[in-house]
Design a protein around this motif. Sequence first.
Motif, PDB file in Angstrom:
ATOM      1  N   GLN A  37       6.681  16.322 -33.689  1.00 48.69           N
ATOM      2  CA  GLN A  37       5.590  17.274 -33.567  1.00 48.69           C
ATOM      3  C   GLN A  37       5.405  17.918 -34.933  1.00 48.69           C
ATOM      4  O   GLN A  37       6.304  18.588 -35.420  1.00 48.69           O
ATOM      5  N   GLY A  58       0.139  19.585 -33.751  1.00 47.64           N
ATOM      6  CA  GLY A  58       1.182  18.733 -33.211  1.00 47.64           C
ATOM      7  C   GLY A  58       2.161  19.488 -32.345  1.00 47.64           C
ATOM      8  O   GLY A  58       2.599  18.990 -31.301  1.00 47.64           O
ATOM      9  N   ASN A  59       2.507  20.693 -32.742  1.00 45.84           N
ATOM     10  CA  ASN A  59       3.448  21.483 -31.959  1.00 45.84           C
ATOM     11  C   ASN A  59       2.817  22.061 -30.704  1.00 45.84           C
ATOM     12  O   ASN A  59       3.470  22.167 -29.670  1.00 45.84           O
ATOM     13  N   GLY A  92       2.453  18.961 -28.490  1.00 46.60           N
ATOM     14  CA  GLY A  92       3.799  18.557 -28.106  1.00 46.60           C
ATOM     15  C   GLY A  92       4.412  19.472 -27.068  1.00 46.60           C
ATOM     16  O   GLY A  92       5.095  19.017 -26.141  1.00 46.60           O
ATOM     17  N   CYS A 110       2.805  13.539 -32.813  1.00 44.72           N
ATOM     18  CA  CYS A 110       1.752  14.484 -32.419  1.00 44.72           C
ATOM     19  C   CYS A 110       1.378  15.271 -33.670  1.00 44.72           C
ATOM     20  O   CYS A 110       2.208  15.968 -34.240  1.00 44.72           O
TER      21      CYS A 110
END
Length: 147
Positions: A9, A14-15, A18, A138
């Motif tokens: 991530q 992305g985080n 994720g 991600c």
Amino acid sequence: MPREIITLQVGQCGNQVGTEFWKRLCLEHGIASDGIIQDFATEGVDRKDVFFYQADDEHYIPRAILLDLEPRVINSIRSGEYKDLYNHENIYVHKEGGGAGNNWAMGWELADQISDEVLEIVDREADGSDSLEGFVLCHSIAGGTGS
């Protein structure tokens, strides 16, 4: 034999994506937000070990690496409902914490500086797998850390 998948991530997007992925995966496999399997999910043949590994204390931990150059999103994960789910050794936030500011070139420059540290985390997580199948990434492609 299960084939493990590690999730990377990267950046704010992305985080955030994720985190939602892990919430859904925990729900699907009967794993509580603290990583403990729920009673109804102890029977059956689902493959928790593809995305999770089991710690010695019956705690399921995601095969996830969380990376960001600024701490805001990571800190919200660390203090949120799923704060006890992740392996905190697999969370990396740049020590300066300024982020890439939605600037691809800045993200590229900072990534070059931290690549050894990040690759060490990835290598450690991969070494913990019996039969690594691959990675899920991600991230965003619009600029900043994830791009």
